[in-house]
Design an enzyme around this catalytic site. Structure first.
Site, mmCIF file in Angstrom:
data_model
loop_
_atom_site.group_PDB
_atom_site.id
_atom_site.type_symbol
_atom_site.label_atom_id
_atom_site.label_comp_id
_atom_site.label_asym_id
_atom_site.label_seq_id
_atom_site.Cartn_x
_atom_site.Cartn_y
_atom_site.Cartn_z
ATOM 1 N N THR A 152 4.193 53.327 31.963
ATOM 2 C CA THR A 152 5.838 52.852 32.408
ATOM 3 C C THR A 152 6.418 53.079 33.826
ATOM 4 O O THR A 152 5.417 53.547 34.545
ATOM 5 C CB THR A 152 6.756 54.127 31.522
ATOM 6 O OG1 THR A 152 7.817 54.384 32.196
ATOM 7 C CG2 THR A 152 6.095 55.598 32.070
ATOM 8 N N ASP A 153 7.330 52.771 34.047
ATOM 9 C CA ASP A 153 7.869 52.553 35.554
ATOM 10 C C ASP A 153 8.211 53.931 35.972
ATOM 11 O O ASP A 153 8.197 54.410 37.151
ATOM 12 C CB ASP A 153 8.879 51.486 35.807
ATOM 13 C CG ASP A 153 10.051 51.506 35.049
ATOM 14 O OD1 ASP A 153 9.949 52.656 34.231
ATOM 15 O OD2 ASP A 153 11.046 50.785 35.407
ATOM 16 N N GLU A 154 8.427 54.906 34.909
ATOM 17 C CA GLU A 154 9.021 56.166 35.344
ATOM 18 C C GLU A 154 7.782 56.959 36.174
ATOM 19 O O GLU A 154 8.354 58.051 36.843
ATOM 20 C CB GLU A 154 9.299 57.003 34.213
ATOM 21 C CG GLU A 154 10.323 55.923 33.235
ATOM 22 C CD GLU A 154 10.851 56.806 32.217
ATOM 23 O OE1 GLU A 154 11.253 58.215 32.341
ATOM 24 O OE2 GLU A 154 11.727 56.031 31.212
ATOM 25 N N TYR A 177 7.809 63.906 30.691
ATOM 26 C CA TYR A 177 7.513 62.606 30.063
ATOM 27 C C TYR A 177 6.666 61.915 30.937
ATOM 28 O O TYR A 177 5.564 61.392 30.941
ATOM 29 C CB TYR A 177 8.600 61.876 29.468
ATOM 30 C CG TYR A 177 8.278 60.492 29.242
ATOM 31 C CD1 TYR A 177 7.403 60.159 28.226
ATOM 32 C CD2 TYR A 177 8.691 59.378 29.886
ATOM 33 C CE1 TYR A 177 6.885 58.829 28.111
ATOM 34 C CE2 TYR A 177 8.399 57.918 29.779
ATOM 35 C CZ TYR A 177 7.527 57.624 28.799
ATOM 36 O OH TYR A 177 7.112 56.403 28.540
ATOM 37 N N LYS A 181 2.692 60.831 31.256
ATOM 38 C CA LYS A 181 1.981 59.306 31.398
ATOM 39 C C LYS A 181 1.443 58.983 32.908
ATOM 40 O O LYS A 181 0.220 58.420 32.938
ATOM 41 C CB LYS A 181 3.358 58.278 31.547
ATOM 42 C CG LYS A 181 4.056 58.537 30.220
ATOM 43 C CD LYS A 181 3.193 57.772 28.902
ATOM 44 C CE LYS A 181 2.655 56.344 28.974
ATOM 45 N NZ LYS A 181 2.080 55.963 27.715
HETATM 46 P P1 NAD Z 1 7.753 55.069 20.168
HETATM 47 O O1 NAD Z 1 8.126 56.536 20.522
HETATM 48 O O2 NAD Z 1 8.545 54.146 19.493
HETATM 49 O O3 NAD Z 1 6.438 54.861 19.228
HETATM 50 C C1 NAD Z 1 5.178 55.833 19.600
HETATM 51 C C2 NAD Z 1 4.287 55.731 18.579
HETATM 52 O O4 NAD Z 1 3.156 56.408 18.816
HETATM 53 C C3 NAD Z 1 4.639 56.113 16.879
HETATM 54 O O5 NAD Z 1 4.683 55.304 16.030
HETATM 55 C C4 NAD Z 1 4.046 57.498 16.792
HETATM 56 O O6 NAD Z 1 3.970 57.636 15.245
HETATM 57 C C5 NAD Z 1 2.691 57.190 17.646
HETATM 58 N N1 NAD Z 1 2.113 58.553 18.226
HETATM 59 C C6 NAD Z 1 2.445 59.583 18.802
HETATM 60 N N2 NAD Z 1 1.889 60.537 18.711
HETATM 61 C C7 NAD Z 1 0.607 60.057 18.474
HETATM 62 C C8 NAD Z 1 -0.602 60.574 18.421
HETATM 63 N N3 NAD Z 1 -0.944 61.775 18.742
HETATM 64 N N4 NAD Z 1 -1.560 60.007 17.691
HETATM 65 C C9 NAD Z 1 -1.275 58.648 16.868
HETATM 66 N N5 NAD Z 1 -0.187 58.236 17.097
HETATM 67 C C10 NAD Z 1 0.894 58.671 17.678
HETATM 68 O O7 NAD Z 1 7.485 54.462 21.794
HETATM 69 P P2 NAD Z 1 7.536 53.201 22.261
HETATM 70 O O8 NAD Z 1 8.947 52.928 22.754
HETATM 71 O O9 NAD Z 1 7.005 52.220 21.194
HETATM 72 O O10 NAD Z 1 6.534 53.101 23.493
HETATM 73 C C11 NAD Z 1 5.052 52.855 23.191
HETATM 74 C C12 NAD Z 1 4.558 52.827 24.669
HETATM 75 O O11 NAD Z 1 5.281 52.344 25.793
HETATM 76 C C13 NAD Z 1 4.520 54.400 25.150
HETATM 77 O O12 NAD Z 1 3.047 54.741 25.719
HETATM 78 C C14 NAD Z 1 5.552 54.550 26.012
HETATM 79 O O13 NAD Z 1 5.255 55.445 27.189
HETATM 80 C C15 NAD Z 1 5.596 53.295 26.623
HETATM 81 N N6 NAD Z 1 6.667 52.780 27.387
HETATM 82 C C16 NAD Z 1 7.716 52.555 26.653
HETATM 83 C C17 NAD Z 1 9.008 52.149 27.194
HETATM 84 C C18 NAD Z 1 10.419 52.110 26.418
HETATM 85 O O14 NAD Z 1 11.255 51.456 27.087
HETATM 86 N N7 NAD Z 1 10.209 52.292 25.148
HETATM 87 C C19 NAD Z 1 9.149 51.809 28.433
HETATM 88 C C20 NAD Z 1 7.802 51.864 29.200
HETATM 89 C C21 NAD Z 1 6.727 52.306 28.584
HETATM 90 P P1 TYD Z 2 16.758 56.279 27.503
HETATM 91 O O1 TYD Z 2 17.114 55.213 26.518
HETATM 92 O O2 TYD Z 2 16.502 57.672 26.876
HETATM 93 O O3 TYD Z 2 15.450 56.071 28.280
HETATM 94 P P2 TYD Z 2 14.713 56.656 29.485
HETATM 95 O O4 TYD Z 2 15.156 57.895 29.761
HETATM 96 O O5 TYD Z 2 13.297 56.488 29.225
HETATM 97 O O6 TYD Z 2 15.324 55.708 30.972
HETATM 98 O O7 TYD Z 2 17.865 56.374 28.515
HETATM 99 C C1 TYD Z 2 18.242 55.301 29.352
HETATM 100 C C2 TYD Z 2 19.255 55.803 30.412
HETATM 101 O O8 TYD Z 2 20.505 56.174 29.600
HETATM 102 C C3 TYD Z 2 18.920 56.998 31.027
HETATM 103 O O9 TYD Z 2 19.689 57.052 32.248
HETATM 104 C C4 TYD Z 2 19.897 57.997 30.271
HETATM 105 C C5 TYD Z 2 20.729 57.153 29.796
HETATM 106 N N1 TYD Z 2 21.479 57.880 28.508
HETATM 107 C C6 TYD Z 2 22.811 58.128 28.300
HETATM 108 O O10 TYD Z 2 23.458 58.057 29.212
HETATM 109 N N2 TYD Z 2 23.176 58.504 27.135
HETATM 110 C C7 TYD Z 2 22.345 58.634 26.210
HETATM 111 O O11 TYD Z 2 22.852 59.011 24.855
HETATM 112 C C8 TYD Z 2 20.947 58.389 26.298
HETATM 113 C C9 TYD Z 2 19.971 58.593 25.123
HETATM 114 C C10 TYD Z 2 20.603 58.081 27.348
#
Ligand code: NAD
Ligand code: TYD
Length: 376
Positions: A152-154, A177, A181
């Site tokens: 992630t960019d975070e 989080y 990461k």
């Molecule tokens: P998500 O929370 O939707 O899915 C996570 C999946 O991992 C789930 O299916 C869960 O059951 C599985 N999981 C959790 N713990 C586990 C374990 N111990 N063993 C096996 N499986 C396990 O997450 P996502 O949004 O699909 O994100 C996927 C990846 O991308 C993550 O590594 C996250 O850090 C990264 N990422 C996500 C975003 C975003 O915007 N969603 C942005 C940047 C990076």
């Molecule tokens: P989120 O979707 O939780 O992703 P991340 O925290 O990984 O960026 O949140 C996106 C942005 O929206 C973040 O700045 C937090 C804000 N946010 C709200 O303002 N209200 C909400 O109910 C949620 C879930 C997030």
């Protein structure tokens, strides 16, 4: 869908592959992982098998891949299990000899990491270590394999009004989080530098699109709006995120796995920076277009925008993220294919068209967790 801990889905284990190449995907039932598996099977020339190791936490809904499970019997295997389980991961490497690992599995929600960081440390750090160590032993110096880590960019922290994250930006994670990461990213690179493990990594911005679990901003706002519930905006709503359509992200990952340089990380962004309050306004506008508030009885005469509710800010809330994705564009020819408006309209329509998925996900653990943990 029945699944046995650490065991294969019934009926899939005995099928012999014509092409033995196997990708081990972790967390492939989640939001991005499920989109990635569908993308690879439907939209690329890959003819091998995908083994999906997923713990099926609250965020892992096997319904996300119900169509794939039916259509790709024998090329898609779901294993329910924990990436922290060394023995299980070792068994999977022995049984399937994956040539590629694509590692998505993680605890992914910042708010949850603030309420309870433990699972984030376990899955994101220990789980990544378990995969790396098993891959190192099983691959024993092979160079024709690839471990791709999705991050992630975070990890880069928070930006001021200007500037963008580059791959060279120093890490400065601020939530449990992002700290977990960042730690996993360092382990991945350490395994490359120390043991020569062939790794690649991608650090992307906020994804959105189909199958997004409705605890994250975009799906939460869509579904709350449709039910006439408050649309919670944290603090002043002026925090900025760069929104990346999930299928564009999947295409970027596939390109990095196939063409990226070993030992490198690639930033992936959507070229769509927007303040949260404007994201919410755009969702309301898309809903007015496809499901006008005047025809929605749950709105009781209100407009979607009337539901916006400013709530207490997230502790340590990062102010702005922005991604410089010039490296992946220059080296691998990738760039986002949709604008935020196009991606958001597709997403809103997907949620409107998939009410059965929405109903199932909303009656799951998600609700219980919200009741217990949210006081807002
Ligand atoms: P998500 O929370 O939707 O899915 C996570 C999946 O991992 C789930 O299916 C869960 O059951 C599985 N999981 C959790 N713990 C586990 C374990 N111990 N063993 C096996 N499986 C396990 O997450 P996502 O949004 O699909 O994100 C996927 C990846 O991308 C993550 O590594 C996250 O850090 C990264 N990422 C996500 C975003 C975003 O915007 N969603 C942005 C940047 C990076
Ligand atoms: P989120 O979707 O939780 O992703 P991340 O925290 O990984 O960026 O949140 C996106 C942005 O929206 C973040 O700045 C937090 C804000 N946010 C709200 O303002 N209200 C909400 O109910 C949620 C879930 C997030």
């Amino acid at each position: 869908m029945a699944s046995i801990s650490g065991k294969l889905q019934p009926g899939t284990e005995k099928i012999k592959m014509k092409n033995p190449s196997t990708i081990l995907v972790t967390g492939g039932v989640g939001f991005i992982g499920s989109n990635f598996i569908r993308y690879v099977l439907e939209k690329t020339a890959f003819k091998g098998r995908i083994v999906n190791l997923d713990k099926l936490t609250y965020a892992g809904n096997p319904e996300n891949l119900a169509d794939v499970q039916k259509k790709y019997k024998g090329r898609y295997v779901l294993v329910k299990g924990d990436i922290c389980d060394f023995k299980l991961v070792g068994r999977l490497f022995k049984k399937y000899s994956p040539g590629i690992v694509t590692h998505f599995a993680a605890e992914s929600h910042v708010d949850r990491s603030i309420f309870g960081p433990k699972d984030f440390i376990e899955t994101n750090i220990h789980g990544t270590f378990s995969l790396l160590e098993t891959a190192r032993q099983a691959w024993a110096g092979r160079k024709d394999v690839r471990f791709h880590h999705v991050s992630t960019d975070e990890v880069y922290g928070s930006l001021g009004r200007t500037g963008k994250f580059k791959e060279t930006t120093p890490y400065d994670p601020r939530s449990p989080y992002s700290a977990s990461k960042a730690s996993s990213d360092h382990l991945v690179m350490a395994y490359h530098h120390t043991y020569g493990l062939p790794v690649t990594m991608s650090n992307c911005s906020n994804n959105y699109g189909p199958y997004h679990f409705p605890e994250k901003l975009i799906p939460l706002v869509i579904l709350n709006a449709l039910e006439g519930k408050p649309l919670p905006v944290y603090g002043d709503g002026m925090q900025v995120r760069d929104w990346l359509y999930v299928e564009d992200h999947c295409a970027a990952i596939w390109r990095v796995i196939n063409k990226g340089r070993v030992g490198q990380t690639y930033n992936v962004g959507g070229n769509s920076e927007m303040a949260n309050i404007n994201v919410v306004k755009n969702i309301c506008a898309a809903l007015e277009k496809y499901r006008p508030s005047c025809c929605n009885v749950d709105l009781k005469g209100k407009k979607y925008l009337d539901l916006v509710t400013y709530v207490k800010d997230r502790p340590g809330h990062d102010r702005r993220y922005a991604i410089d994705f010039s490296k992946i564009r220059r080296e691998l020819g990738w760039k986002p294919s949709v604008t935020f408006k196009q991606g958001l309209e597709r997403t809103v329509r997907w949620y409107l068209d998939n009410s059965a998925w929405v109903r199932d996900v909303k009656t799951g653990a998600y609700r219980g967790w919200l009741k217990k943990n949210y006081t807002r």
